[in-house]
Design an enzyme around this catalytic site. Structure first.
Site, mmCIF file in Angstrom:
data_model
loop_
_atom_site.group_PDB
_atom_site.id
_atom_site.type_symbol
_atom_site.label_atom_id
_atom_site.label_comp_id
_atom_site.label_asym_id
_atom_site.label_seq_id
_atom_site.Cartn_x
_atom_site.Cartn_y
_atom_site.Cartn_z
ATOM 1 N N ARG A 13 31.628 1.986 -23.567
ATOM 2 C CA ARG A 13 31.370 1.787 -22.139
ATOM 3 C C ARG A 13 29.931 1.326 -22.001
ATOM 4 O O ARG A 13 29.004 1.966 -22.510
ATOM 5 C CB ARG A 13 31.595 3.108 -21.401
ATOM 6 C CG ARG A 13 31.388 3.036 -19.897
ATOM 7 C CD ARG A 13 31.504 4.416 -19.277
ATOM 8 N NE ARG A 13 32.845 4.965 -19.419
ATOM 9 C CZ ARG A 13 33.131 6.275 -19.391
ATOM 10 N NH1 ARG A 13 32.152 7.152 -19.224
ATOM 11 N NH2 ARG A 13 34.360 6.692 -19.517
ATOM 12 N N ARG A 67 24.810 9.487 -16.301
ATOM 13 C CA ARG A 67 25.705 8.353 -16.584
ATOM 14 C C ARG A 67 25.284 7.103 -15.827
ATOM 15 O O ARG A 67 24.154 7.021 -15.344
ATOM 16 C CB ARG A 67 27.124 8.756 -16.187
ATOM 17 C CG ARG A 67 27.638 10.024 -16.874
ATOM 18 C CD ARG A 67 28.005 9.798 -18.305
ATOM 19 N NE ARG A 67 28.681 10.940 -18.912
ATOM 20 C CZ ARG A 67 29.990 11.143 -18.890
ATOM 21 N NH1 ARG A 67 30.776 10.294 -18.242
ATOM 22 N NH2 ARG A 67 30.518 12.198 -19.486
ATOM 23 N N CYS A 123 43.716 7.816 -24.010
ATOM 24 C CA CYS A 123 42.926 8.979 -23.608
ATOM 25 C C CYS A 123 43.560 10.260 -24.138
ATOM 26 O O CYS A 123 44.721 10.548 -23.846
ATOM 27 C CB CYS A 123 42.798 9.056 -22.090
ATOM 28 S SG CYS A 123 41.780 10.457 -21.599
ATOM 29 N N CYS A 126 39.192 11.115 -13.063
ATOM 30 C CA CYS A 126 38.267 10.000 -13.251
ATOM 31 C C CYS A 126 38.504 8.861 -12.277
ATOM 32 O O CYS A 126 37.604 8.059 -12.038
ATOM 33 C CB CYS A 126 38.350 9.481 -14.694
ATOM 34 S SG CYS A 126 37.896 10.750 -15.895
#
Lengths: 556, 586
Positions: free
Chosen positions: A76, A145, A437, A480
């Protein structure tokens, strides 16, 4: 304020012993017998912006074949405010094709992810990104983040200035260790003694993930109140004055654990812009020192806040930053959804927001989105901005270049797709879930589009097909894709089963509530049929579906 | 010594007698020569009425030759010739002869000149070839020009009648020695798998021709089993396929199978051994040939003195793939043409060079040979997986022929088995590829299907609790799909049995990597292990893999800091002689 006498959890031990997030990562990369990292390094990897995953669809058969799991990695990128240039996009396109599954996933927090990278391909991937000054530092892990910022360029003429704070805050809160550069980019390691202790993270980092968002009223596309710190830009007389500060947002829960709950951030005051960096910094240090490090399910700032109390937290921040909060200023959010199609800003430049279903950029038989965007990037005539709704804005297009970009979008059917997608589809979001995931209990991105097909049918039935309802699905209760603040939220509990949540507001200032547990598709559609039918008959003119349900009393 | 008349009677008697009767005669005579224990040293007047127990050797030289100078040289593949030779030598020594035991592997060409009486016990390997260890021995005879002045010889061949060129090496050596002027003591003996049946009388005959009457060293029963090789009589196991899975993951560019076969009775095998199979020909090939030869399925054909139905014969008995030069040549004679093809299948041969109209199809069968067995290294461990099953690692092979794609014959045969189907096999012992002592460190280099015996080794060492360290080098094409038995090796690493596992996947990177590259990358550690006495085993493809590995191993050994008084080649040879460098390559 850390208390070393208490029993240390695995995560805390690994962080503390990691020697600045280095662990045995270099040795792990050299292990030829497995595509996995050693177990401690799997934890540390997150701080470098990556997760180790495996293809869950292949697990059973590979076991029969006496093969290890098909391990791969997700990376990411760190993209504060979600904007990159065309050169970056082209590099992203190439790296994705070379080293990953090829699909570029726009996340729900304005960045991108690549999946399916093999262990031997990690370094080449990071090196390729480094060439265009992209990195993945702190995109995951117990650190701050990606910092998001309202992406709509027409949100304000001061958008650029507000946007700059996203980058500043991100840089301010980055871990100082050189580990990322040593491990992935072969930077020569200084003698360990020479690297100073990280003043912010020390050797313990944060108790849990930390998310910061900046919202520019009236656009709440970033879902500002779902963040640990939500900053609301206060603009007066065409000038950015400062920010309202809200703390304690966070959505993740654990099924069956009533100590966990979603929470929206509490506005604690206003801070002039010159002081905002300091205040944000100290909010983080207070969480670092007071957060629960024994039970990761209760580690987020929201739980710390509810445990010590808002007043205490606020006073501690004021003490450390030597800045006093002022009373919060007025603000109003009208919308959270993206504005699709062409729009022009005050400077006369053009922006095109296109719909990307579940943020997945790939080429499919009849829709070559990835190819199209490559072509756009090669013109070098547009910037690429990701929205918190997993969509893409081709921005800052000079008037003379509008036709060129438009022709590419038309050629590949992008304009058509964006135009024709129903409002509910355009407002739908799903997390990745299966097959990569490890937390997924049910499908999300692979399933929501077909469910929306069926819901569209119901909307048609009640002449509601243009009703812009927010619908979000996740494969597990971590949330999420922010299902707890959607008008229709679906949270996976088991394969093919979801909890149905209803009743959030349009603007993102009210959470939804769980309506029913463990529903199958048939049951979900039945419920929605009933409720949408009621809605179509009994609603007030401009009332949103979420507000209607909330007021109807069925959520007691 | 004997008069003509007596000699003739003597040989006539021998000719008419069975082996057992020879033994009796032998024993009787030897007893006659001996003083009985506890009696006067005079020949007893009674005729013995029961078997006696002969004791020591007598060296009375009826021929007047006395003690002979003999060399027994063995050329062995699986160890049987050596066992036999060793046993012969012992008997001959006990009989008072001056005997040297030699190995063809170390036999120098000039040694022939110092020989007086040369006994050669030599195996034939596969399709008429000498064992690897005897190659040079046979070559030096072929290349020799000077005739032997004064050499007596006798040759005993060991072989397998499954192969068309049965005991060919024995035949070659026998005729070479003869043509070079040697004196044949007795005719060539040819042993099938049941060695004793021929070896014992042959040896008796040999000894007899030396003039010895007895070579006893104990009980008569012992004399009966002069040589004590473990009986090589083939035990054919009737098994059932209990598993047949493709080891490669989806998306792989090749297919290798893990096949498990269970049997009701215990299988006698050790890690390192192979399983032998007689594959059946494919229905496609069989039908093609029936059609080309214009034969019906049930037409009667005579093959090797047996009558068969054509389809059955083609399916189960004859070899119709990859025909050797001698068969192609014979076919050429049959059709009156010179055929330039090599290693062709029968269907291609018949298509390119059809039989003449008036030549009966049956003629073709006169030149065909029977099906040859194929071997697969066993991948299971008797101690870990139990004695009632064997596991195989079988690579499916695609072959391009003029008539299209075909599968490898035996790999195709085995791959097609469904679970529950019956299959027969036998064990081919491989005494040259055994586990080292349990405390010795072991380096295994086994890319592709070469991994099979090493899986067996590791699981056996696991069951044994062997303390020696283990290091495995594996190689294949792609990491994600071709890492055979990966999860088992990971488990063995976790339990501490396997210390190191290095792997090279040639198609994962632009520049190809192979096991030897991994060896080089770990040269320092590898040298440490070798210094500590590690054994190095290589299994898998002969060309180019084992050659490339050896080349790189030599390069690595060049950098050693121990045993530097020897050249690197010599050092490797020393390791090989000490049994610390072994290869099972194909």
């Amino acid at each position: 304020m850390s208390t070393p006498e208490k029993k240390e959890t695995l995560a805390e031990r690994v962080k503390r012993q990691s020697r600045g997030l280095r662990g045995t990562m270099i040795e792990s990369l050299k292990d030829e017998h497995t595509g996995s990292l050693r177990s401690d390094d799997q934890l540390l990897l997150k701080f470098h912006g990556m997760y180790q995953q495996d293809d869950r669809d292949r697990r059973e058969e590979r076991t029969e074949k006496k093969l290890d799991r098909l391990h791969s990695f997700m990376i990411r990128l760190r993209i504060p405010g979600g904007m990159i240039g065309p050169v970056h996009w082209e590099s992203l396109h190439n790296v994705a094709g070379e080293n990953s599954t090829g699909t570029i996933k726009i996340t729900t927090r304005q960045t991108v992810q690549l999946h399916g990278i093999l262990k031997t391909q990690i370094k080449p991937t990071i090196k390729a990104f480094d060439q265009v000054f992209l990195d993945s530092i702190a995109a995951c892990g117990d650190v701050n983040r990606n910092v998001t910022c309202t992406s709509n360029p027409t949100a304000s003429p001061l958008h650029k200035e507000v946007f700059s704070y996203a980058g500043e805050i991100s840089r301010n809160l980055l871990p100082k260790t050189r580990a990322y550069y040593e491990i992935w980019l072969d930077e020569k390691q200084l003698a360990e003694k020479e690297e100073p202790v990280d003043p912010l993270y020390k050797d313990i980092y944060l108790p849990r993930k930390f998310k910061i968002a900046i919202g520019i009223p009236p656009h709440n596309d970033v879902d500002v109140f779902t963040n640990d710190i939500g900053l609301i830009a206060i603009i007066e007389n065409d000038e950015l004055k400062g920010f309202n500060v809200a703390i304690g947002g966070g959505l993740g829960t654990t099924h069956g654990n009533t100590e966990t709950y979603p929470r929206l951030a509490t506005v604690i005051g206003y801070v002039p812009k010159k002081d905002i960096l300091k205040v944000v910094y100290e909010i983080v240090t207070v969480q670092r020192d007071y957060g629960n490090r024994e039970d990761r399910k209760l580690s987020r700032l929201k739980y710390t806040l509810d445990r010590v109390g808002v007043d205490f937290y606020k006073k501690e921040v004021e003490k450390r930053s030597e800045i006093t909060f002022l009373p919060p200023k007025d603000f109003k959010f009208n919308t959270r959804t993206d504005e699709f199609g062409w729009m022009q800003d005050k400077a006369g430049n053009w922006h095109y927001t296109l719909f990307v279903e579940n943020g997945r950029v790939l080429d499919e038989a009849d829709y070559l989105l990835k190819t199209a965007l490559l072509e756009v990037s090669k013109t070098r005539r547009a910037m690429f901005r990701f929205t918190c709704n997993q969509n893409l804005i081709l921005s800052d297009i000079l008037p003379k270049d509008k036709t060129l970009i438009e022709s590419i979008l038309d050629k590949y059917g992008i304009t058509k797709k964006t135009l024709e997608a129903s409002p509910i589809r355009k407002n739908s979001m799903a997390c990745v879930a299966l097959s990569t995931c490890p937390l997924a209990l049910a499908e999300a991105q692979r399933y929501l589009p077909t469910l929306v097909d069926k819901i569209e049918g119901i909307l048609m039935k009640y002449s509601l097909k243009n009703e812009p309802i927010t619908i979000r699905m996740t494969g597990c209760p971590n949330g999420c894709a922010r299902p707890y603040i959607a008008e229709i939220g679906l949270v996976g509990t088991a394969y093919g089963k979801y909890n149905l949540h209803l009743g959030a507001d349009w603007e993102g200032t009210r959470l939804n509530q769980k309506f029913k547990d463990n529903l199958t598709e048939e049951q979900i559609l039945n419920e929605l049929d009933l409720l949408l039918g009621k809605f179509s008959k009994e609603r007030n003119a401009k009332e949103s579906f979420g507000d209607f349900i909330y007021k109807s009393g069925i959520l007691k | 010594m004997l008069s003509d008349e007596k000699r003739n009677r003597f040989f006539q008697l021998l000719k008419e007698s069975t082996k057992d009767e020879w033994v009796w005669m032998n024993g009787y005579l030897s007893a006659m020569m001996q003083p009985m224990p506890g009696t006067l040293s005079s020949i007893p007047s009674d005729v013995p009425s029961e078997r006696v127990v002969p004791t020591t050797v007598t060296t009375s030289a009826l021929t007047g030759g006395g003690s002979l100078q003999l060399t027994v040289v063995y050329g062995t593949e699986t160890g049987n010739a050596k066992k036999l030779a060793t046993s012969f030598v012992k008997k001959l020594k006990d009989a008072g002869h001056n005997v040297k035991l030699k190995n063809t592997e170390t036999y120098k060409a000039n040694e022939f000149d110092s020989e007086k009486n040369l006994i050669v016990i030599i195996a034939t390997h596969g399709d008429g070839d000498p064992p690897a260890s005897a190659k040079n021995f046979v070559e030096s005879l072929k290349n020799r020009t000077p005739h032997f002045e004064n050499l007596n010889f006798a040759v005993l061949g060991l072989g397998d009648t499954s192969y068309p060129l049965f005991c060919k090496t024995g035949e070659d050596v026998d005729s070479l020695l003869n043509n070079l002027g040697g004196n044949r003591i007795i005719p060539l003996g040819k042993c099938d798998l049941d060695i004793d049946t021929v070896a014992i009388p042959w040896f008796q005959s040999l000894v007899t021709s030396f003039g010895q009457v007895s070579i006893s060293n104990g009980q008569t029963q012992n004399v009966q089993s002069v040589a004590k090789p473990t009986s090589n009589k083939r035990i054919v196991y009737q098994g059932k396929v209990s598993a047949n899975i493709v080891l490669n993951d989806i998306g792989a560019s090749k297919s290798t199978r893990h096949i498990e076969i269970i049997t009701p009775q215990a299988i006698e095998y050790e890690p390192g051994d192979s399983a032998g199979f007689f594959p059946k020909n494919t229905t496609q090939d069989v039908n093609q040939i029936l059609s080309l030869l214009k034969l019906g399925k049930e037409d009667r054909i005579v093959f090797a003195n047996e009558t068969w139905m054509a389809e059955d014969l083609l399916k189960n008995k004859v070899s119709i793939r990859n025909l050797p030069a001698r068969v192609i040549q014979k076919y050429g004679d049959l059709v009156g043409k010179t055929i330039d093809l090599k290693n062709v299948d029968l269907d291609v041969l018949l298509t390119d060079y059809p039989l003449n109209q008036n030549t009966p199809s049956e003629k073709v069968f006169e030149i065909l040979e029977q099906m040859v067995p194929r071997y697969y290294s066993i991948a299971s461990s008797p101690k870990s997986h139990g004695e009632n099953e064997i596991h195989l690692t079988v690579a499916e092979v695609d072959i391009e022929t003029k008539l299209g794609k075909k599968e490898g014959l035996c790999s195709g045969y085995l791959s097609a088995f469904d679970e529950g189907e019956a299959v027969s096999f036998y064990i081919q012992k491989n005494p040259n590829f055994r586990l080292p002592p349990p405390d010795a460190h072991l380096i295994m280099i086994g890319p592709g299907t070469g991994i099979a015996p090493f899986r067996s080794f590791l699981w056996e060492r696991d069951a044994d609790g062997a303390s020696g360290k283990n290091w495995l080098f594996f190689g294949e094409r792609n990491f994600v799909s071709d890492f055979y038995y990966q999860s088992e090796f990971l488990q063995l690493m976790e339990t501490g049995i396997l210390q190191k596992l290095n792997a090279a996947f040639s198609r994962d990177t632009k520049q190809k990597v192979y096991v030897q590259d991994r060896m080089e990358e770990n040269a320092d550690e590898l040298l440490n292990w070798i210094k500590d006495g590690a054994y190095i085993y290589v299994c898998g493809s002969k060309d180019p893999m084992s050659k490339d590995v050896e080349k790189r191993l030599l390069q690595i050994l060049e950098k050693r800091t121990f045993e530097t008084n020897q050249s690197t080649e010599d050092f490797l040879s020393t390791l090989e002689e000490a049994g610390r460098y072994k290869k099972d390559v194909y």
